[in-house]
Design a protein around this motif. Structure first.
Motif, short mmCIF file in Angstrom:
data_model
loop_
_atom_site.label_atom_id
_atom_site.label_comp_id
_atom_site.label_asym_id
_atom_site.label_seq_id
_atom_site.Cartn_x
_atom_site.Cartn_y
_atom_site.Cartn_z
N LYS A 94 -7.50 22.64 -27.73
CA LYS A 94 -6.47 21.89 -27.93
C LYS A 94 -6.31 20.63 -26.96
CE LYS A 94 -3.77 26.10 -28.77
NZ LYS A 94 -3.25 25.84 -29.96
N ASN A 130 5.56 25.54 -29.74
CA ASN A 130 5.89 25.59 -31.39
C ASN A 130 6.95 27.02 -30.94
OD1 ASN A 130 4.33 28.15 -31.23
ND2 ASN A 130 2.49 27.21 -32.50
N THR A 154 8.24 22.33 -31.92
CA THR A 154 7.71 21.94 -33.32
C THR A 154 7.76 23.33 -34.33
OG1 THR A 154 5.44 22.63 -32.79
CG2 THR A 154 6.14 20.41 -32.25
N GLY A 202 6.61 23.50 -37.53
CA GLY A 202 5.69 23.63 -38.72
C GLY A 202 6.31 22.32 -39.94
N SER A 203 6.41 23.37 -41.32
CA SER A 203 6.88 22.39 -42.38
C SER A 203 8.48 22.14 -42.21
CB SER A 203 6.70 23.01 -43.45
OG SER A 203 7.16 24.45 -43.58
N GLY A 205 9.82 20.70 -39.50
CA GLY A 205 10.09 19.60 -38.65
C GLY A 205 9.89 19.78 -37.12
N SER A 206 10.93 19.42 -36.36
CA SER A 206 10.87 19.45 -35.07
C SER A 206 12.18 19.31 -34.45
CB SER A 206 9.87 18.45 -34.23
OG SER A 206 10.02 17.19 -34.88
N PRO A 258 10.70 17.05 -41.22
CA PRO A 258 9.30 16.91 -41.58
C PRO A 258 9.04 15.76 -42.43
CG PRO A 258 10.26 18.87 -42.89
CD PRO A 258 11.27 18.16 -41.89
N ALA A 269 0.31 19.74 -48.17
CA ALA A 269 -0.32 20.15 -47.07
C ALA A 269 -1.79 21.06 -47.51
CB ALA A 269 0.41 21.27 -46.26
N SER A 297 -4.38 23.22 -39.67
CA SER A 297 -4.65 23.63 -38.46
C SER A 297 -5.06 22.30 -37.62
CB SER A 297 -6.21 24.25 -38.59
OG SER A 297 -6.99 23.54 -39.40
N GLY A 298 -4.22 22.53 -36.33
CA GLY A 298 -4.37 21.51 -35.26
C GLY A 298 -3.18 20.44 -35.51
N ASP A 302 -1.39 20.01 -32.32
CA ASP A 302 -2.15 18.88 -31.48
C ASP A 302 -2.00 17.41 -31.90
OD1 ASP A 302 -2.91 21.18 -29.86
OD2 ASP A 302 -4.85 21.37 -30.99
N PHE A 319 0.62 16.52 -33.40
CA PHE A 319 1.90 15.88 -33.07
C PHE A 319 2.01 15.35 -31.71
CE2 PHE A 319 6.33 16.54 -31.58
CZ PHE A 319 7.03 16.10 -32.86
N SER A 365 5.75 13.25 -36.03
CA SER A 365 5.95 13.86 -37.24
C SER A 365 5.35 13.34 -38.49
CB SER A 365 7.55 13.76 -37.38
OG SER A 365 7.75 14.51 -38.70
N ALA A 388 1.33 14.06 -37.88
CA ALA A 388 1.10 15.43 -37.95
C ALA A 388 0.83 15.60 -39.49
CB ALA A 388 1.96 16.48 -37.17
N ALA A 389 1.89 15.28 -40.27
CA ALA A 389 2.09 15.39 -41.63
C ALA A 389 0.76 14.68 -42.46
CB ALA A 389 3.15 14.82 -42.02
P1 ATP Z 1 -1.39 24.39 -34.70
O1 ATP Z 1 -1.23 25.60 -33.77
O2 ATP Z 1 -2.00 24.66 -36.14
O3 ATP Z 1 -2.02 23.16 -34.05
P2 ATP Z 1 1.60 24.39 -34.33
O4 ATP Z 1 1.88 25.86 -34.88
O5 ATP Z 1 1.29 24.12 -32.80
O6 ATP Z 1 -0.14 23.99 -34.92
P3 ATP Z 1 3.39 23.00 -35.95
O7 ATP Z 1 4.68 23.55 -35.56
O8 ATP Z 1 2.81 24.10 -37.12
O9 ATP Z 1 2.43 23.33 -34.98
O10 ATP Z 1 3.22 21.60 -36.74
C1 ATP Z 1 3.57 20.55 -35.75
C2 ATP Z 1 4.12 19.66 -36.39
O11 ATP Z 1 3.35 19.23 -37.65
C3 ATP Z 1 5.41 19.93 -37.13
O12 ATP Z 1 6.48 19.99 -36.28
C4 ATP Z 1 5.64 19.02 -38.42
O13 ATP Z 1 6.15 17.74 -37.82
C5 ATP Z 1 4.03 18.76 -38.64
N1 ATP Z 1 3.75 19.63 -39.76
C6 ATP Z 1 3.31 20.94 -39.70
N2 ATP Z 1 3.24 21.46 -40.93
C7 ATP Z 1 3.43 20.44 -41.66
C8 ATP Z 1 3.71 20.55 -43.28
N3 ATP Z 1 3.29 21.47 -43.98
N4 ATP Z 1 4.24 19.36 -43.92
C9 ATP Z 1 4.83 18.54 -42.79
N5 ATP Z 1 4.55 18.16 -41.89
C10 ATP Z 1 4.00 19.37 -40.94
#
Ligand code: ATP
Length: 303
Positions: free
Chosen positions: A39, A184, A220, A222-223, A225-226, A239, A244, A248-249, A252, A254, A276, A279-280
């Motif tokens: 990380k 997250n 955060t 995931g898909s 947003g945040s 988001p 996608a 993975s990652g 990080d 973001f 955002s 990361a997308a």
């Molecule tokens: P990882 O552990 O894989 O690094 P995480 O669980 O810490 O990920 P997530 O919350 O899954 O982090 O994703 C971080 C940011 O990435 C989200 O807030 C969003 O902005 C962006 N993101 C993740 N997945 C998607 C997606 N499918 N489409 C668009 N944006 C995404």
């Protein structure tokens, strides 16, 4: 230096196979790849790819992986003067098994990362004091995390704490002293002990942390947003819609991007918007660090 990441590096040992061996069995797998991760390193690389001046305080083992890890960071322009060898240990490694449904089975051996100590922060103190922002995660020992938090407060340096992976023993009152706490939703659930299955629950768990004195909480989702919470204000970032391929990652990517833009202009909402999108963009490619766009690619993605 703009940013110092005090954190982990790992070597991903990725085996592609549809069948896992039983005890005592030897099987042939389809393919193998080596990747650089961890990380801390991922976040440092994301910020550096965007053009930030980044240094890392990190530990590698006394093995074949160490040189590769340092070279990889240097290739992206990360300052590795304070990436040191922990004698007699292995580097941090993550054997990953991927099947043809893209399901991952991951083991993490912290190796040298478990040796990163307050003495390593002291050794880099003169350089760290000149940084605008420190970035921490939890793949290193908690006493080192607490020491870094004290260091940042003592020297008036902004601090991001990404509590990943969630460690139940994390002292929440200590963690709430950071400027930006960035979990997250799973990490939020583990660290607060509160459910997070709806937005209402996420916000309630977030309020608990703000009630403990936290200034800024960025979750955060995931898909989905945040979201940024502080005092009574809640700011949501949608988001960026993409197809996608491999998420993975993403977290990080973001955080590394957020750190870069926070240092650049200090506008939290705008830095989240950029993070955002960044990361997308990263989830449209395979892998972690190699899927992070550089500044030019990111500009093209935005336009
Ligand atoms: P990882 O552990 O894989 O690094 P995480 O669980 O810490 O990920 P997530 O919350 O899954 O982090 O994703 C971080 C940011 O990435 C989200 O807030 C969003 O902005 C962006 N993101 C993740 N997945 C998607 C997606 N499918 N489409 C668009 N944006 C995404």
């Amino acid at each position: 230096m703009d940013i110092a990441v005090i954190g982990s590096n790992m070597v991903d040992l990725i085996t592609y196979t549809n069948t896992m061996p039983k005890a005592g069995e030897t099987l042939e797998a389809e393919d193998f790849a080596l990747g650089c991760g961890g990380k801390g390193a991922n976040q440092a690389v994301a910020a550096a790819k965007l053009g930030a001046d980044v240094m890392m305080v990190s530990k590698v083992g006394e093995d074949l992986f160490a040189e590769n890890t340092v070279k990889n960071l240097q290739q992206y322009g990360v300052d590795t003067r304070f990436v040191s060898v922990a004698p007699g240990t292995s580097s941090g490694v993550a054997p990953i098994f991927v099947d043809d449904q893209s399901q991952n089975r991951i083991l993490i051996i912290k190796g040298a990362n478990a040796q990163l100590s307050p003495a390593d922060i002291d050794a880099a103190a003169e350089d760290l004091r000149r940084c605008k922002l420190l970035v921490l995660q939890l793949e290193i020992p908690l006493p080192t995390v607490y020491y870094a938090i004290d260091f940042a407060r003592q020297h008036g340096i902004s601090l991001i704490l990404n509590p990943a992976p969630a460690v139940a023993e994390l002292d929440i009152d200590y963690a709430c002293q950071c400027d930006f706490f960035m979990p997250n939703e799973t990490e939020l659930e583990i660290l607060t002990g509160l459910p997070v299955s709806s937005e209402e629950e996420v916000l309630r768990a977030g309020q608990m942390l703000l009630g403990r004195g936290l200034k800024n909480l960025i979750i955060t989702l995931g898909s989905r947003g945040s979201v940024w919470m502080r005092d009574d204000a809640v700011h949501r970032v949608s988001p960026t819609p993409v197809n996608a391929v491999d998420t993975s990652g993403a977290g990080d990517a973001f955080i590394g991007c957020f750190a870069h833009f926070l240092v650049q202009h200090g506008d939290v909402a705008q830095a989240m918007q950029s993070a955002s999108a960044y990361a997308a963009c990263s989830v449209t490619g395979r892998g972690t660090q190699r899927s992070y766009p550089d500044a030019d690619t990111f500009h093209r993605f935005l336009n």
